[in-house]
Scaffold this motif. Structure first.
Motif, PDB file in Angstrom:
ATOM      1  N   PHE A 105       0.846  -1.203   0.000  1.00  0.00           N
ATOM      2  CA  PHE A 105       0.000   0.000   0.000  1.00  0.00           C
ATOM      3  C   PHE A 105       0.883   1.256   0.000  1.00  0.00           C
ATOM      4  CE2 PHE A 105      -2.175   3.511   2.088  1.00  0.00           C
ATOM      5  CZ  PHE A 105      -3.279   3.633   1.273  1.00  0.00           C
ATOM      6  N   PHE A 109       2.255   1.717  -3.381  1.00  0.00           N
ATOM      7  CA  PHE A 109       1.174   2.181  -4.260  1.00  0.00           C
ATOM      8  C   PHE A 109       1.006   3.700  -4.135  1.00  0.00           C
ATOM      9  CE2 PHE A 109      -3.112   3.664  -3.091  1.00  0.00           C
ATOM     10  CZ  PHE A 109      -3.624   3.925  -4.354  1.00  0.00           C
ATOM     11  N   HIS A 122       1.468   6.595  -7.242  1.00  0.00           N
ATOM     12  CA  HIS A 122       0.457   7.579  -7.645  1.00  0.00           C
ATOM     13  C   HIS A 122       0.848   9.001  -7.230  1.00  0.00           C
ATOM     14  CE1 HIS A 122      -3.299   4.900  -8.663  1.00  0.00           C
ATOM     15  NE2 HIS A 122      -2.230   4.589  -9.374  1.00  0.00           N
ATOM     16  N   ILE A 126      -0.519   4.719 -13.355  1.00  0.00           N
ATOM     17  CA  ILE A 126      -1.874   4.708 -12.773  1.00  0.00           C
ATOM     18  C   ILE A 126      -2.342   3.261 -12.616  1.00  0.00           C
ATOM     19  CG2 ILE A 126      -4.324   5.261 -13.192  1.00  0.00           C
ATOM     20  CD1 ILE A 126      -3.359   7.801 -14.685  1.00  0.00           C
ATOM     21  N   ASP A 143      -3.058   0.790  -9.429  1.00  0.00           N
ATOM     22  CA  ASP A 143      -4.386   0.223  -9.155  1.00  0.00           C
ATOM     23  C   ASP A 143      -4.294  -1.267  -8.821  1.00  0.00           C
ATOM     24  OD1 ASP A 143      -5.438   2.705  -9.672  1.00  0.00           O
ATOM     25  OD2 ASP A 143      -6.192   2.211 -11.676  1.00  0.00           O
ATOM     26  N   VAL A 144      -3.482  -1.978  -9.592  1.00  0.00           N
ATOM     27  CA  VAL A 144      -3.325  -3.417  -9.330  1.00  0.00           C
ATOM     28  C   VAL A 144      -2.697  -3.627  -7.945  1.00  0.00           C
ATOM     29  CG1 VAL A 144      -2.158  -5.531 -10.041  1.00  0.00           C
ATOM     30  CG2 VAL A 144      -3.203  -4.064 -11.751  1.00  0.00           C
ATOM     31  N   MET A 187      -3.122  -1.872  -5.321  1.00  0.00           N
ATOM     32  CA  MET A 187      -4.201  -1.715  -4.340  1.00  0.00           C
ATOM     33  C   MET A 187      -4.987  -3.014  -4.179  1.00  0.00           C
ATOM     34  SD  MET A 187      -5.220   0.901  -2.590  1.00  0.00           S
ATOM     35  CE  MET A 187      -6.998   1.121  -2.684  1.00  0.00           C
ATOM     36  N   LYS A 196      -3.903  -5.988  -4.805  1.00  0.00           N
ATOM     37  CA  LYS A 196      -3.011  -6.987  -4.213  1.00  0.00           C
ATOM     38  C   LYS A 196      -2.854  -6.788  -2.705  1.00  0.00           C
ATOM     39  CE  LYS A 196      -2.516  -9.021  -8.097  1.00  0.00           C
ATOM     40  NZ  LYS A 196      -3.261 -10.283  -8.307  1.00  0.00           N
TER      41      LYS A 196
END
Lengths: 325, 325
Positions: free
Chosen positions: A72, A75, A79, A105, A109-110, A112, A114
């Motif tokens: 996270f 991620f 972003h 992007i 997203d992937v 998130m 996971k």
């Protein structure tokens, strides 16, 4: 102390190396492996392992949740770096620079998704409360990032608003990381809350230290360009206070540097640092930072855990407090 | 038939109107309310309610999971529209156009988190399998989007690859939507899988119909610019087949239109449509589309559910098959 933390760092590093989120299309998964491999201090996953280790000897059940927290965090970096148009992360090209914005992007997203796959590793009866805690804090991280962006175009940001922003953007994830470990170890609710608050206070101090290091750090140790925040007029605790405290010609000079579009970077950094020195901004920021570190230790002191456990947490806090990068 | 579906659509519309994801900072939450309110056919959440209604009378326990599916779908729209630089969505400004790219990235991220909040509404003992099913399909949606982007710069995309891409990007979410309703209703595993496959096949047909409507739809009913895909050289089932089947001067003319940078849009749409007509692309695509619709009905026929339930699913399928927008 590091003798205690090093195995935790080693455990999480190995887990990250072994983690494979997917293969095809490679444009989606290579950036994930890339950002996860860039390193960093791994503070958050170590906190999760530590939160578990406080109550249980064998830390293996905490590895995937720790990975969830680190995934996270990474991620948000992918972003945020798009939003900030940042070319570098940990001295390497950011994902959107190395690939492109769209890939950054989508691979974010992937990541998130996971994160929640990794959280599925917790005992089923804990899953609802784990996801609820995770989501509440993840939402705050996004809110903090939006506030940080809003601050860019505002000239009336107060120090309270700033502290609240860094609490959301940076500190709550440290809180969640530590609490998560304790949750999985089925620690008492009150202790979980204390651990959360301990790490949040530590996290606010951590970010204030970051603001300080940007100006007063040792270039060789810090790894980032000293004065980067000054060059970009980043609304740090230092700049917000300087703008509030400066008067007369100092105020005018500071304002000129903030508004300047064509300037020598080194000259600007020197000039603004001089204003900070003049206004006692360093001491003021250290004071605020130490208030938060002190609060963290006050919580630690009264926490319902063993002395050995307190020593481990204290050791982690010292590492954060003493960091020079 | 609509007499049966209309209350489901009404239920989900009311739920969306009432849903409040957050307040502050407003830059984060207003775009979410905006995109969720733009409407659309609400096919996915209706499928979830329907999947539940097949087995249980009172659909209320399926509302939040249905909202989760619709929120995820809208999240993909917000991020896809950034990637595609799309100015309009359902005739209105896209989020990144109405606000900006950063806000669209971040409010999309928050939507993803809220999806999992909504899924927390399911019975705790179902949560692990619900999240696992959700994540597997959500990952495929991202993989499909990445493949779609990869296709833009490739000239050797096969029809099989294309079908696989639309299966991932569009169809599996319909499958998940219907299966999710059945999961929550604790339907047998085999029936869940049949429902999933039924909706996936329907979804592939749905997307092939979309490709057809772009060229052969009725402008007044379709709502989008007829020929939009042709103008952008979008690698649809029609274009991929036309490129594969054209020979001689037809091939050369098609290639010229694909490579043209300065052209009259109406002229290009007419010319390429004429080539499609000449090559029998419409019939070919209808054939493929009907193959998938037939497969869906074949699965439905042998499904272990009541006749009334089969009629409901058949009615939903007819709505998809007959759509003109």
């Amino acid at each position: 102390m590091n003798n205690f933390l090093n195995p935790l760092i080693e455990t999480i590093s190995q887990a990250i190396k072994k983690q494979q989120f997917g293969q095809e299309p490679k444009e989606l998964y290579e950036p994930i492996s890339y950002i996860m491999s860039l390193g960093g201090k791994r503070l958050r996953p170590v906190l999760t392992l530590l939160g578990y280790r406080l109550f249980q000897e064998d830390i293996r059940p905490a590895i995937k949740p720790a990975m969830a927290v680190e995934t996270f965090h990474n991620f948000t970096l992918v972003h945020d770096d798009i939003m900030d148009k940042a070319p570098l992360r940990r001295g390497q090209a950011t994902v959107h620079t190395k690939w492109n914005d769209n890939i950054a992007i989508l691979s974010g997203d992937v990541m998130m998704i996971k994160v929640y796959d990794l959280l599925l590793d917790v005992a089923p009866e804990l899953l609802p409360s784990v996801i609820r805690a995770f989501n509440n804090n993840a939402t705050e991280v996004c809110e903090g990032q939006q506030k940080d962006m809003n601050f860019e175009t505002r000239n009336d940001v107060s120090t309270d608003e700033y502290i609240d922003m860094i609490r959301q953007k940076t500190a709550v994830l440290l809180g969640l990381a530590l609490q998560l470990g304790a949750m999985i170890a089925k620690a008492p609710e009150k202790t979980q809350q204390d651990l959360y608050q301990f790490a949040v206070d530590l996290g606010i101090g951590f970010q204030l230290k970051d603001d300080l290091l940007d100006v007063y750090g040792d270039q060789a140790k810090f790894g980032k360009q000293i004065g980067g925040d000054i060059i970009e007029n980043k609304k740090t605790f230092l700049l917000i206070n300087a703008v509030a405290l400066a008067t007369g010609s100092t105020k005018a000079t500071l304002q000129q540097w903030i508004e300047a579009t064509d300037f020598d970077a080194t000259e600007k950094v020197q000039a603004v640092t001089q204003i900070y020195d003049q206004l006692g901004i360093k001491a003021l920021t250290e004071q605020k930072m130490n208030d938060y570190f002190d609060q963290a230790f006050a919580i630690l002191k009264q926490m319902d855990i063993g002395d050995q456990q307190k020593e481990w947490l204290s050791g982690f806090a010292q590492m954060v407090i003493n960091r020079e990068k």
